[in-house]
Motif scaffolding. Structure first.
Motif, PDB file in Angstrom:
ATOM      1  N   HIS A 112       1.085  -1.199  -0.037  1.00 24.01           N
ATOM      2  CA  HIS A 112       0.071   0.057   0.061  1.00 24.01           C
ATOM      3  C   HIS A 112       0.899   1.292   0.058  1.00 24.01           C
ATOM      4  CE1 HIS A 112      -4.265  -1.134   0.285  1.00 24.01           C
ATOM      5  NE2 HIS A 112      -3.701  -2.377   1.019  1.00 24.01           N
ATOM      6  N   ALA A 265      -2.452   0.033  -8.168  1.00 22.27           N
ATOM      7  CA  ALA A 265      -2.480  -1.173  -8.566  1.00 22.27           C
ATOM      8  C   ALA A 265      -1.937  -1.731 -10.061  1.00 22.27           C
ATOM      9  CB  ALA A 265      -3.497  -2.126  -7.966  1.00 22.27           C
ATOM     10  N   LYS A 267       0.379  -2.074 -13.026  1.00 20.80           N
ATOM     11  CA  LYS A 267       1.829  -2.120 -12.752  1.00 20.80           C
ATOM     12  C   LYS A 267       2.503  -2.267 -14.147  1.00 20.80           C
ATOM     13  CE  LYS A 267       1.388  -0.632  -9.100  1.00 20.80           C
ATOM     14  NZ  LYS A 267       1.744   0.735  -8.714  1.00 20.80           N
ATOM     15  N   LYS A 329      -1.503  -5.719 -10.088  1.00 18.33           N
ATOM     16  CA  LYS A 329      -0.652  -6.679  -9.183  1.00 18.33           C
ATOM     17  C   LYS A 329      -1.740  -7.277  -8.147  1.00 18.33           C
ATOM     18  CE  LYS A 329       0.027  -3.189  -5.479  1.00 18.33           C
ATOM     19  NZ  LYS A 329       1.062  -2.344  -4.836  1.00 18.33           N
ATOM     20  N   THR A 333      -4.144  -5.830   0.529  1.00 19.91           N
ATOM     21  CA  THR A 333      -4.310  -6.194   1.943  1.00 19.91           C
ATOM     22  C   THR A 333      -4.806  -7.588   1.912  1.00 19.91           C
ATOM     23  OG1 THR A 333      -5.561  -3.958   1.887  1.00 19.91           O
ATOM     24  CG2 THR A 333      -6.229  -5.468   3.483  1.00 19.91           C
ATOM     25  N   SER A 356     -11.734  -6.178   2.608  1.00 20.25           N
ATOM     26  CA  SER A 356     -10.760  -5.926   1.334  1.00 20.25           C
ATOM     27  C   SER A 356     -11.344  -6.961   0.393  1.00 20.25           C
ATOM     28  CB  SER A 356      -9.463  -6.186   1.397  1.00 20.25           C
ATOM     29  OG  SER A 356      -8.508  -6.108   0.254  1.00 20.25           O
ATOM     30  N   ASP A 357     -10.832  -6.804  -1.071  1.00 23.18           N
ATOM     31  CA  ASP A 357     -11.209  -7.757  -2.103  1.00 23.18           C
ATOM     32  C   ASP A 357     -10.317  -8.703  -1.944  1.00 23.18           C
ATOM     33  OD1 ASP A 357     -13.204  -5.466  -2.751  1.00 23.18           O
ATOM     34  OD2 ASP A 357     -11.824  -4.961  -4.498  1.00 23.18           O
TER      35      ASP A 357
END
Ligand SMILES: Cc1cc2nc3c(=O)[nH]c(=O)nc-3n(C[C@H](O)[C@H](O)[C@H](O)COP(=O)(O)O)c2cc1C
Length: 414
Positions: A112, A265, A267, A329, A333, A356-357
């Motif tokens: 994060h 996220a 990348k 990515k 979490t 979180s997912d």
């Protein structure tokens, strides 16, 4: 040029946005935006927040009687989590007061923005970093970019996407999906593509692959882990000549890669078969030019039998559909703790799990549609720009006529 700004914290009262530079007389209703906000919640593997949020945009200014005014357009989307999840967010995110009695977050989560943000802004509490770096912000991006998307639709340009891989499960080579994808593009452009993908819980074009991905997500959840993946964004109806080779910052391929990697996220991004092309000889990569009457999915008098270039050569569109792939990515979490260090005490400590997912690749693909639409809309306005939709249409029609010898007035492509 269209510009937009977003503001808002994930657990604050609302996120707001302003879009400037939108031509006057563009038809626009909240539904044009809410449709895509709802699509952002699609996908198997989303966490608890998807049950709390019911994103609906409020338009405050810049639109009158369902048409844009040429003035800045402002939006608000309320955060359901602020009131509904009973975690005391109105106190924790209060605009006034001094924060006395509010517990600080001091355990940065790997992957994060937590530690980097703490060091950069010299905070003692990670909460502000968590709340602004969160992908909740993408709701407002989707809203702002839906205006660009609406503009493109007026000219028959549509943007869609589908997921090709989640973690270990997915298609290996573009040949595994291009036939199905191109059949959809031929039928109804990129809109048909995204509508077909929306039918799948993982936004994939193959039922068997969808099932295998769902199993993979469930297994990963049991292992208390998370997953990333790959998706493809396609733009159809694009005229040749958007972007340019004449200067580095006008190259559309560079702008599209930035559009994808600007999303949390994401990348890596490739234009066409960019990554694979690097492994192959030129004769198998470069797309031979044919007459337009032999064309498959393209506009104009020239076309290509294949599209490894993803519709862009020399930073400029060549009339073939634009294809960009995004690489996400794994969600940072994790249910499984990772090592970290408490920044207040300097003690080593495992991270704690929050809502979180497991994976958000299907959602990310819809956000990528939005950022790609924004980029293409600006390239379109650079070539055909005007103060109002009728002015832009005149410029575009004159160009279409000169290029194709006919005026194709597309129906609203949606
Ligand atoms: C649509 C979407 C949903 C996301 N959902 C989550 C989530 O539920 N949990 C999480 O830890 N990260 C989630 N992320 C990723 C983080 O926002 C991101 O990894 C983090 O802000 C750090 O930014 P970076 O990965 O670009 O370095 C999501 C990203 C996107 C695009």
């Amino acid at each position: 040029m269209i510009r937009y700004l977003t503001s808002g914290e994930s657990h604050g009262e609302a996120i707001v946005g302003v879009v400037e530079g939108v031509p006057a007389r563009l038809p626009l209703t909240p539904d044009d935006i809410n449709t895509h906000l709802a699509r952002r919640w699609l996908g198997y593997g989303r966490g608890g927040r998807s049950k709390i949020e019911n994103d609906k945009v409020h338009i405050y200014s810049g639109v009158r009687f369902s048409e844009t005014l040429g003035s800045p357009i402002s939006f608000r989307i309320d955060n359901g989590a602020y009131e509904k999840d009973k975690a005391g967010w109105p106190e924790k995110m209060a605009v006034d007061g001094d924060g006395a009695g509010i517990e600080k977050v001091t355990l940065p989560r790997p992957g994060h923005a937590d530690l980097a943000g703490l060091q950069k802004y010299e905070f003692e509490d990670i909460r502000p970093v968590i709340d602004r770096s969160s992908a909740r912000e993408t709701a407002m991006r989707v809203a702002c970019c839906s205006v660009a998307r609406r503009l493109l639709n007026e000219f028959g340009i549509t943007v869609g996407s589908h997921v090709v891989r989640i973690g270990d499960v997915g298609f290996d080579e573009p040949e595994d999906w291009v036939e199905r994808r191109n059949a959809l593009l031929r039928d109804g452009g990129a809109r048909a593509l995204y509508e077909a993908a929306d039918e799948s819980a993982t936004r994939m074009l193959d039922d068997d692959m969808t099932e295998r991905c769902i199993e993979h997500i469930e297994d990963t959840k049991k292992q208390r882990d998370s997953l990333g993946g790959i998706y493809e964004v396609v733009v159809t109806g694009v005229p040749p000549g958007l972007g340019s080779y004449v200067h580095w910052d006008r190259r559309l391929d560079g702008q599209l890669v930035q559009a994808i990697c600007s999303i949390q996220a994401q990348k890596a991004a490739e234009v066409g078969d960019g990554v694979r092309n690097a492994h192959r000889p030129g004769s198998k990569v470069h797309d031979p030019i044919i007459h337009g009457d032999e064309r498959d999915v393209s506009t104009g008098p020239y076309a290509r039998r294949r599209n490894h270039a993803g519709g862009i050569e020399g930073g400029t569109t060549n009339g073939m559909p634009i294809i960009v792939r995004g690489y996400m990515k794994p969600i940072p979490t994790l249910i499984k703790p990772l090592d970290s260090v408490d920044t207040e005490t300097d003690e080593a400590q495992p991270t704690r799990y929050e809502r979180s997912d497991i994976t958000s690749v299907p959602a990310a693909s819809t956000v990528a549609e939005a950022t790609v639409a924004y980029t293409i809309a600006n390239a379109f306005l650079e070539k055909y720009g005007g103060d109002s939709l009728p002015a832009i249409r005149r410029h575009w029609e004159a160009d279409e006529e000169a290029r194709t010898g006919e005026t194709n007035r597309p129906d609203d492509a949606g």
